[in-house]
Write a protein that holds these residues in place. Structure first.
Motif, short mmCIF file in Angstrom:
data_model
loop_
_atom_site.label_atom_id
_atom_site.label_comp_id
_atom_site.label_asym_id
_atom_site.label_seq_id
_atom_site.Cartn_x
_atom_site.Cartn_y
_atom_site.Cartn_z
N PHE A 41 -3.50 24.62 15.04
CA PHE A 41 -2.61 24.56 13.87
C PHE A 41 -2.05 23.15 13.69
N ILE A 42 -1.50 22.59 14.78
CA ILE A 42 -0.90 21.26 14.67
C ILE A 42 -1.97 20.21 14.33
N GLY A 43 -3.14 20.37 14.95
CA GLY A 43 -4.24 19.41 14.66
C GLY A 43 -4.64 19.46 13.20
N GLY A 44 -4.69 20.70 12.62
CA GLY A 44 -5.06 20.83 11.21
C GLY A 44 -4.05 20.17 10.30
N VAL A 45 -2.75 20.39 10.62
CA VAL A 45 -1.68 19.80 9.79
C VAL A 45 -1.77 18.26 9.85
N ILE A 46 -1.88 17.73 11.08
CA ILE A 46 -1.92 16.27 11.22
C ILE A 46 -3.17 15.70 10.54
N ASN A 47 -4.31 16.37 10.74
CA ASN A 47 -5.57 15.88 10.18
C ASN A 47 -5.51 15.83 8.65
N SER A 48 -4.97 16.91 8.03
CA SER A 48 -4.94 16.93 6.55
C SER A 48 -3.98 15.87 6.01
N VAL A 49 -2.83 15.69 6.73
CA VAL A 49 -1.87 14.66 6.29
C VAL A 49 -2.50 13.27 6.47
N ALA A 50 -3.23 13.06 7.59
CA ALA A 50 -3.84 11.74 7.85
C ALA A 50 -4.91 11.41 6.81
N VAL A 51 -5.76 12.41 6.47
CA VAL A 51 -6.81 12.17 5.47
C VAL A 51 -6.18 11.84 4.13
N ALA A 52 -5.10 12.62 3.76
CA ALA A 52 -4.43 12.35 2.49
C ALA A 52 -3.82 10.97 2.49
N ALA A 53 -3.26 10.54 3.64
CA ALA A 53 -2.67 9.21 3.72
C ALA A 53 -3.73 8.12 3.59
N VAL A 54 -4.91 8.32 4.23
CA VAL A 54 -6.00 7.35 4.12
C VAL A 54 -6.46 7.24 2.66
N ALA A 55 -6.56 8.43 2.01
CA ALA A 55 -7.01 8.45 0.61
C ALA A 55 -6.01 7.73 -0.27
N ALA A 56 -4.69 7.98 -0.04
CA ALA A 56 -3.66 7.33 -0.86
C ALA A 56 -3.66 5.83 -0.59
N GLY A 57 -3.93 5.42 0.63
CA GLY A 57 -3.94 4.00 0.96
C GLY A 57 -5.13 3.28 0.35
N ARG A 58 -6.28 3.96 0.19
CA ARG A 58 -7.44 3.30 -0.35
C ARG A 58 -7.43 3.31 -1.88
N MET A 59 -6.86 4.39 -2.48
CA MET A 59 -6.99 4.52 -3.93
C MET A 59 -5.71 4.10 -4.65
N HIS A 60 -4.57 4.22 -4.10
CA HIS A 60 -3.30 3.82 -4.72
C HIS A 60 -3.09 4.46 -6.09
N THR A 61 -3.55 5.67 -6.28
CA THR A 61 -3.34 6.33 -7.57
C THR A 61 -2.40 7.51 -7.36
N ALA A 62 -1.80 7.99 -8.46
CA ALA A 62 -0.80 9.08 -8.41
C ALA A 62 -1.37 10.36 -7.82
N PRO A 63 -2.62 10.81 -8.22
CA PRO A 63 -3.11 12.07 -7.63
C PRO A 63 -3.21 12.00 -6.10
N PHE A 64 -3.69 10.88 -5.59
CA PHE A 64 -3.82 10.77 -4.12
C PHE A 64 -2.48 10.66 -3.43
N ILE A 65 -1.53 9.95 -4.09
CA ILE A 65 -0.18 9.85 -3.50
C ILE A 65 0.50 11.23 -3.52
N GLY A 66 0.31 11.95 -4.67
CA GLY A 66 0.88 13.30 -4.76
C GLY A 66 0.28 14.23 -3.72
N TRP A 67 -1.03 14.09 -3.53
CA TRP A 67 -1.69 14.94 -2.49
C TRP A 67 -1.09 14.67 -1.10
N MET A 68 -0.90 13.39 -0.79
CA MET A 68 -0.35 13.03 0.51
C MET A 68 1.06 13.62 0.67
N VAL A 69 1.91 13.47 -0.35
CA VAL A 69 3.29 13.99 -0.26
C VAL A 69 3.27 15.52 -0.10
N PHE A 70 2.41 16.18 -0.90
CA PHE A 70 2.33 17.66 -0.83
C PHE A 70 1.90 18.12 0.56
#
Length: 784
Positions: A41-70
């Motif tokens: 459970f903890i690994g899944g939560v961390i992994n999904s947050v980490a992928v969203a953060a990587v995506a937001a860092g590479r794309m810098h767009t609102a959908p990816f930032i919103g995904w990371m925050v969600f």
């Protein structure tokens, strides 16, 4: 964390339920998988947050930032729900399950949508990371939620369906194959999830049944009063349904060698039983445990081999301690007297037989050549019935127990003291001659001198003893016992409270005694006992020897088998029998009252009838107790009877009861005569203590008058003593005119004897009275 009250939608019920029929506890256990597998459970939560953060860092767009925050906010909420479930009560835990299922679906959908964004971003590095991450998280979903396969399927669909759509939306034609592969992959995952779920449910159901079965078996074993052990193939105890404190063991049974639990003497029987059980035979043996307190526990133990080919054994031991005690008690009671605790007649007979075998051949010796051996003593309590009558059976029991203890104290080690019944005891003692026997008897009488206390009453215990030698006085048990019985009879006949050793000459006396008893019973049964009456003539008064009949004394006569009339001396042994003597007295009184009733109706001036009574007649149910009622029933005056007692009645242990009975009779008008005065040992105080109205001088003194001066002196003293005390004096055995004249001169009131008449049957009394009165009238005319 606190949660607001959330309505439970029907969809969550569907998500958490399963198509399998399971019990409520298993269903709850399956649903609680939402809160388990924390690493996944903890690994899944961390992994999904980490992928969203990587995506937001590479794309810098609102959908990816919103995904990371969600993802970050959703992860924190899910962690809070899982944390709350650890301490939540059952009703709150149910709401948390449904909330967690909705959050899980939302998280899976967020992962799928995020992956869709990555696939359509044109950043193939990011798309590759997202796809790999999603695949890993789908594996985690299946592993963590196969207890709720519907939820796992929905989450898998929510995570992979957007990926399939994203594959169609990319510009790269080769990626569109994902859209074809993912439905097949999802189908495979769905099938695997439901398959794993069925396996899990089957395993959990089987485990629960096994637990229930184990609990039931343990309950049955713990409730079973029998001790149950399971042994392994090496005879080590691997199960016990009893705690050590319930048995004789100081330590736990489990883990111990079976033989070490048993006492040394029981181990061979246990080894044999286990060997038979190993051959497939049901075997048993009896064993005994001794508790530290010394208490013994007996077990009937059954051993059987288990049927699972494991080489184990089942040992079932049933507690038979009570049964064993009952058996021991029954055996003890079969050989002992319950009142005194002494061995009984059966033990006595066994010891007699053993002594006879040991002394085999000694009976051939003469009585003067006795060798060291054994003797049989029969001890009989003197006047035991009187003790029972006066103090009750409780007093009699106290006396018997005390006598038993004192007899045991008087004999040596190895001697036997037994109670053979009633007030009779038997002893087998080491004694080879008369001197040894007299020494033992002396110890017994020394023990009996000490009074016995019963409440506030003091009892004295006298005993007569008959002894015989083993085997000189008989080759068999019955002969030896008969010899001792004969000696006992001789001791009683000689005055009681003494020991007699059997001598062959005693047989004649016993035979005479038995002949008297038999004759008395025959006469009583055939009603051949009849009263005869001897007149009593006035010697004093105004006429000074006017010779008128003042009354009669009733004397016992009986007819033998040949029809001859016999006196009481021929059956005198019957008067010492407490039962037979009472029966004879009762029959005599009934006949006398019948005669009196007839004389009263005929107007015969018989005066009164004197009736002799003994100590036995004063016992409950004797004639003394019933005479007043009998007189009243016949409407006869009390003055028509006199009661004659001898001095020994006053000396009996029941003297107080005799005194009360005589005072009662005297109060109702019956006169009391003291018979055979001067021949016994009565104190002069008895003349004032007891309600005596008349003194009868014994015939032995009257018969010697004129021949011995002492007889005349004693007679004169008795007459003067009686007159001083206001008593009437009667002389028995008057046979000559000279005796009569002397008695008249001494002032004697009444005479009785052959000079006036012999005892006559009732049918002659009326005629004798008439003839006597006629003779008196003629005498008076001549004198005039």
């Amino acid at each position: 964390m606190g949660l607001p009250s959330v309505p439970i939608p029907r969809v969550t019920h569907w998500l958490l339920s399963t198509g399998e029929k399971v019990s409520a506890p298993i269903a709850a256990q399956l649903a609680n998988g939402l809160f388990g597998s924390l690493p996944i459970f903890i690994g899944g939560v961390i992994n999904s947050v980490a992928v969203a953060a990587v995506a937001a860092g590479r794309m810098h767009t609102a959908p990816f930032i919103g995904w990371m925050v969600f993802e970050a906010v959703l992860g924190l909420v899910r962690i809070g729900v899982v944390q709350s479930s650890h301490s939540a009560p059952p009703e709150k835990l149910e709401r948390l399950r449904h909330l967690a299922s909705l959050l899980s679906v939302a998280w899976a959908a967020s992962v799928g949508i995020g992956t869709l964004l990555c696939l359509t971003s044109g950043d193939w590095v990011l798309a590759t990371i997202a796809c790999l991450s999603t695949a890993a998280m789908v594996c985690g979903i299946c592993l963590r939620n196969f207890g709720t396969p519907r939820l796992a399927a929905v989450m898998t669909f929510a995570a992979l369906a957007p990926c399939a759509v994203g594959g169609l939306m990319t510009q790269e034609p080769s990626l569109r194959i994902i859209s074809v592969q993912l439905p097949i992959f999802m189908t495979t995952i769905f099938s695997a999830s439901f398959g794993l779920h069925r396996m899990l449910v089957s395993w959990m159901t089987t485990t629960a049944e096994l637990k229930r079965s184990k609990a039931l078996n343990e309950t049955i074993l713990q409730s079973n009063p029998d001790l149950t052990l399971i042994l392994d193939e090496n005879h080590q105890i691997i199960f016990s349904n009893r705690m050590p404190e319930q048995l004789a063991c100081q330590s736990a049974l489990v883990g111990r060698d079976f033989y070490s639990v048993l006492e040394e003497k029981d181990r061979p029987a246990a080894a044999a039983a286990l060997a038979r059980a190993q051959r497939g035979e049901l075997s048993s043996f009896t064993t005994c445990f001794t508790r530290p307190s010394g208490e013994k526990l007996w077990f009937d133990t059954v051993v059987n081999e288990t049927s699972d080919a494991s080489g184990r054994f089942i040992v079932v031991a049933r507690d038979i301690t009570r049964q064993k005690h009952s058996e021991e008690r029954a055996i003890w009671m079969a050989h002992h007297d319950t009142l005194t605790g002494l061995p009984n007649r059966a033990v006595l007979q066994e010891r007699l037989d053993a002594a006879l075998v040991t002394g085999d051949g000694a009976h051939e010796l003469s009585r003067d050549d006795r060798v060291a051996g054994h003797a049989l003593l029969i001890v009989d309590v003197d006047n035991f019935k009187a003790i029972n009558d006066t103090l009750g059976h409780d007093g009699g029991d106290v006396l018997l127990r005390a006598l038993a203890a004192r007899l045991c104290a008087a004999v040596g080690h190895g001697d036997l003291v037994a109670r053979t019944g009633g007030d009779e005891f038997a002893l087998i003692v080491a004694a080879g001659d008369a001197e040894a026997l007299h020494s033992i008897a002396a110890r017994i009488y020394e023990e009996l001198r000490e009074p016995i206390l019963h409440g506030d009453r003091v009892m004295e215990c006298g005993a007569s003893i008959g002894a015989s030698f083993i085997p000189q006085d008989g080759p068999g048990r019955s002969e030896v016992m008969k010899a001792a019985d004969i000696a006992l009879y001789a001791a009683k006949a000689a005055g009681r409270a003494q020991m007699k050793i059997f001598e062959p000459a005693m047989m004649d006396e016993v035979e005479r005694h038995q002949a008297m008893i038999t004759a008395a019973r025959f006469a009583l049964k055939r009603k051949t006992i009849v009263p005869h009456y001897q007149p009593k003539v006035c010697l004093g008064g105004e006429g000074r020897g006017d010779g008128r009949i003042v009354g009669f004394e009733a004397l016992l006569r009986w007819r033998d088998r040949d029809g001859h009339v016999r006196g009481p001396d021929a059956i005198k042994a019957a008067f010492n029998d407490p039962i037979l003597s009472v029966a004879i007295s009762d029959y005599m009184l009934e006949m006398i009252l019948n005669d009196i009733e007839g004389w009263v109706a005929a107007g015969v001036p018989f005066g009164h009838i004197a009736v002799n009574v003994t100590s036995g007649d004063f016992r409950p149910g004797g004639i003394v107790e019933t005479v007043l009622d009998r007189l009243k029933a016949r409407d006869l005056p009390a003055s028509c009877l006199q009661i004659e007692v001898t001095e020994d009645v006053f000396l009996d242990k029941g003297a107080l009861d005799v005194e009360r009975a005589l005072k009662r009779l005297s109060h109702h008008g019956l006169r009391i005569a003291l018979d055979d005065f001067g021949t016994g040992y009565a104190s002069l105080s008895h003349l004032t203590q007891f309600p005596v109205d008349l003194l009868k001088i014994d015939r032995s003194f009257i018969g010697q008058m004129g021949a011995k001066g002492d007889a005349e002196a004693i007679s004169s003293i008795v007459i003067n003593l009686g007159h001083c005390l206001g008593l009437e004096v009667i002389a028995e055995g008057v046979e000559t005119i000279q005796q009569q004249e002397q008695l008249i001169a001494m002032g004697c009131d009444t005479g009785q004897g052959y000079l006036y008449a012999r005892a006559m049957p009732a049918t002659e009394v009326a005629a004798h009275v008439r003839e006597h009165e006629t003779a008196r009238a003629l005498l008076h005319l001549r004198q005039a």
